[in-house]
Write a protein that holds these residues in place. Structure first.
Motif, short mmCIF file in Angstrom:
data_model
loop_
_atom_site.label_atom_id
_atom_site.label_comp_id
_atom_site.label_asym_id
_atom_site.label_seq_id
_atom_site.Cartn_x
_atom_site.Cartn_y
_atom_site.Cartn_z
N SER A 91 1.58 2.46 2.95
CA SER A 91 0.37 1.74 3.33
C SER A 91 -0.78 2.73 3.29
O SER A 91 -0.57 3.93 3.45
N ALA A 92 -1.97 2.22 3.02
CA ALA A 92 -3.12 3.11 2.89
C ALA A 92 -4.39 2.38 3.30
O ALA A 92 -4.52 1.17 3.11
N ARG A 93 -5.30 3.14 3.83
CA ARG A 93 -6.62 2.59 4.15
C ARG A 93 -7.40 2.62 2.85
O ARG A 93 -7.77 3.67 2.35
N GLY A 94 -7.62 1.48 2.26
CA GLY A 94 -8.28 1.35 0.98
C GLY A 94 -7.76 0.12 0.26
O GLY A 94 -6.89 -0.59 0.76
N LYS A 95 -8.27 -0.12 -0.94
CA LYS A 95 -7.85 -1.27 -1.73
C LYS A 95 -6.55 -0.96 -2.46
O LYS A 95 -6.18 0.19 -2.64
N CYS A 96 -5.86 -2.01 -2.89
CA CYS A 96 -4.62 -1.86 -3.65
C CYS A 96 -4.91 -1.14 -4.97
O CYS A 96 -5.87 -1.46 -5.66
N ASP A 97 -4.06 -0.19 -5.30
CA ASP A 97 -4.14 0.53 -6.56
C ASP A 97 -3.13 -0.09 -7.51
O ASP A 97 -1.92 0.04 -7.30
N LEU A 98 -3.61 -0.78 -8.55
CA LEU A 98 -2.71 -1.48 -9.45
C LEU A 98 -1.75 -0.55 -10.17
O LEU A 98 -0.63 -0.95 -10.50
N ALA A 99 -2.14 0.69 -10.40
CA ALA A 99 -1.24 1.64 -11.05
C ALA A 99 0.00 1.89 -10.18
O ALA A 99 1.12 1.97 -10.70
N LEU A 100 -0.18 1.95 -8.88
CA LEU A 100 0.97 2.13 -7.97
C LEU A 100 1.85 0.89 -7.95
O LEU A 100 3.08 0.99 -7.89
N VAL A 101 1.24 -0.27 -8.01
CA VAL A 101 2.01 -1.52 -8.02
C VAL A 101 2.84 -1.60 -9.29
O VAL A 101 4.02 -1.93 -9.27
N ARG A 102 2.22 -1.29 -10.42
CA ARG A 102 2.93 -1.33 -11.70
C ARG A 102 4.07 -0.30 -11.73
O ARG A 102 5.15 -0.58 -12.24
N ALA A 103 3.82 0.88 -11.21
CA ALA A 103 4.86 1.92 -11.19
C ALA A 103 6.04 1.50 -10.33
O ALA A 103 7.20 1.77 -10.67
N ALA A 104 5.78 0.85 -9.21
CA ALA A 104 6.87 0.40 -8.33
C ALA A 104 7.69 -0.70 -8.99
O ALA A 104 8.88 -0.82 -8.76
N ALA A 105 7.04 -1.52 -9.82
CA ALA A 105 7.74 -2.63 -10.47
C ALA A 105 8.66 -2.16 -11.58
O ALA A 105 9.64 -2.81 -11.89
N GLY A 106 8.34 -1.02 -12.18
CA GLY A 106 9.18 -0.51 -13.27
C GLY A 106 8.65 -0.93 -14.62
O GLY A 106 7.77 -1.79 -14.72
N PRO A 107 9.18 -0.36 -15.67
CA PRO A 107 8.64 -0.61 -17.00
C PRO A 107 8.96 -1.98 -17.57
O PRO A 107 8.34 -2.41 -18.53
#
Length: 121
Positions: A91-107
């Motif tokens: 969790s982070a104070r800030g907006k969602c970073d789509l690069a982190l979401v994509r990396a967590a989802a996998g290729p």
């Protein structure tokens, strides 16, 4: 004289009930830091939603998502909760970073330009 006293007593009781009723309707909003600290690693998406409420936006899909909240007065404090396999990974104070979401989802997951759905507002 007794009637006048009873009327004043009734008026006073109505005034007290109105004040108490109005104060009960306005529940104080917790400070953003209190809300942010209430989210811990390993919590499920359901637990986060019960504790904070529904997110303003959801980025990602299939358990690898980011819930974005607008906390504080007028939504001035952005807060992001990242999930991997439906459990809080960060969790982070800030907006969602789509690069982190994509990396967590996998290729294997393909994303489009509109990776979010507006949940409320």
């Amino acid at each position: 004289m007794i009637l006048w006293f009873e009327m004043n007593k009734l008026l006073y009781a109505m005034l007290v009930a109105t004040v108490l009723g109005a104060s009960a309707c306005t529940s104080p909003t917790p400070a953003p830091d209190v809300t942010i600290s209430s989210v811990t690693r390993g919590m499920t998406q359901t637990e986060v939603t019960k504790r904070i409420g529904p997110p303003d936006r959801i980025f990602g899909e299939n358990g690898s998502e980011c819930y974005q909240y607008a906390l504080g007065d007028y939504g001035s404090v952005p807060f992001a909760v990242y999930f991997k396999q439906r459990a809080v990974s960060a969790s982070a104070r800030g907006k969602c970073d789509l690069a982190l979401v994509r990396a967590a989802a996998g290729p294997a997951v393909a994303y489009h330009s509109s990776d979010y759905a507006v949940m409320r507002r």
